[in-house]
Design a protein around this motif. Structure first.
Motif, PDB file in Angstrom:
ATOM      1  N   GLU A  43      41.622  38.587  37.659  1.00 14.25           N
ATOM      2  CA  GLU A  43      42.681  37.663  37.405  1.00 14.25           C
ATOM      3  C   GLU A  43      43.056  37.404  36.886  1.00 14.25           C
ATOM      4  OE1 GLU A  43      38.691  37.135  40.786  1.00 14.25           O
ATOM      5  OE2 GLU A  43      39.309  37.295  38.533  1.00 14.25           O
ATOM      6  N   ARG A  48      41.688  32.494  40.328  1.00 13.95           N
ATOM      7  CA  ARG A  48      43.383  32.790  40.155  1.00 13.95           C
ATOM      8  C   ARG A  48      43.649  31.307  39.686  1.00 13.95           C
ATOM      9  NH1 ARG A  48      46.238  36.320  41.191  1.00 13.95           N
ATOM     10  NH2 ARG A  48      48.918  35.216  40.865  1.00 13.95           N
ATOM     11  N   LYS A  55      37.353  33.243  44.274  1.00 14.09           N
ATOM     12  CA  LYS A  55      38.551  34.763  43.844  1.00 14.09           C
ATOM     13  C   LYS A  55      39.540  33.557  43.707  1.00 14.09           C
ATOM     14  CE  LYS A  55      41.526  38.983  44.105  1.00 14.09           C
ATOM     15  NZ  LYS A  55      41.310  39.793  45.499  1.00 14.09           N
TER      16      LYS A  55
END
Length: 313
Positions: free
Chosen positions: A98, A73, A69
């Motif tokens: 994101e 991002r 994650k």
């Protein structure tokens, strides 16, 4: 001032959906090049063109989705900067959360297209190149003759519009009368079209303005065409010598493109439409490798050689 296209204009013209950032759709696009990120996905940011449209396809998304994650991002933070006009997802893919988070922080609109990535890239590039290309307004009449874009130039009153009208009656198509907007696609290609106010119209002295599409049907006009040949119509006053055999090839440079040019003397009684048709067909034959001038030279050389042989005997 540099030419630009807004993201909203892009959406309204192409089959592209605005997913996020309606309030940022006035962002300006100055470059016709579209970026498909490669090395930047791995974190290499040197020389990356943030000012271009960013396009993500299935290959890029498969790599991004395989990251954590935080890594995802970070990638979107690299792609979506305050300089970025917009981010486009191809193949109607789902937009990751994101990406929307970063886009919101930097006020970048997110778009989505249904087509495959290569098709989206081609459509974007073609549209942006046509809109952002340098343009030149040239006096003349632009017609399509046997599928070839032919620009008729010459002094006012020489008969350009009348010739174009007869060509339309003979089954060819009008692109622009009086003013032609020319723009360069690449180092070999020029496109031409009519200014919006003059589309499908032609002015004939004594008759006024004629709506060609209304009179002759939709097949009699065309919106845009590649310029392949310029024909200069010159009133023959007897003071100028012309190339009678067609050995000399003229060119006119427009932007960086050299366009073949033919000078045709205009005399009372000459059927200019037929001459323009013949010039177009002859030019096409040259492009296909047949050159009548070379054929004539070969026949002349053979005749001279034969006569010399007969005299020697």
């Amino acid at each position: 001032m540099s030419k630009f296209v807004t993201v909203e204009e892009l959406i309204n013209t192409l089959n592209i959906e605005l997913v996020y950032g309606r309030e940022y759709a006035n962002r300006r696009i100055y470059s016709s090049e579209v970026s498909r990120p490669g090395l930047i996905l791995t974190g290499y940011k040197a020389y990356y063109p943030h000012e271009r449209l960013q396009l993500l396809g299935r290959t890029e998304m498969s790599y991004i989705n395989a990251q954590t994650k935080d890594e995802r991002r970070t990638i979107y933070e690299i792609l979506l900067t305050q300089e970025t006009p917009a981010l486009i997802f191809a193949r109607d893919m789902r937009i990751p959360y994101e990406a929307i988070e970063v886009a919101e922080a930097n006020q970048v609109p997110i778009l989505r297209a249904k087509s495959k990535t290569s098709r989206v890239l081609a459509n974007l590039t073609n549209y942006l190149e046509s809109m952002l290309a340098k343009r030149l307004s040239k006096h003349g009449v632009f017609v399509e003759v046997f599928g070839m874009g032919v620009l008729l130039v010459g002094d006012s009153g020489v008969g350009k519009s009348e010739t174009a009208l007869e060509l339309v009656q003979r089954g060819h198509r009008l692109i622009a009368d009086d003013r032609v907007e020319l723009y360069q696609i690449d180092e070999l290609t020029l496109k031409g079209e009519a200014p919006e106010i003059l589309q499908n119209l032609i002015e004939i002295r004594g008759l006024g303005i004629i709506d060609v599409m209304n009179l002759y049907g939709v097949a009699s006009v065309r919106g845009t065409k590649t310029l392949e040949l310029i024909i200069d119509l010159v009133v023959d006053d007897g003071t100028r010598e012309y190339d009678r055999l067609g050995f000399e090839q003229e060119y006119e440079q427009i932007f960086e493109v050299n366009v073949p040019k033919i000078t045709i003397p205009v005399k009372l009684g000459r059927n200019l439409a037929v001459i323009v048709e013949s010039a177009a067909m002859n030019h096409r034959a040259r492009q296909m490798g047949y050159d009548v001038q070379n054929q004539f030279n070969e026949k002349l050389d053979n005749l001279i050689a034969r006569n010399s042989k007969e005299h020697a005997e």
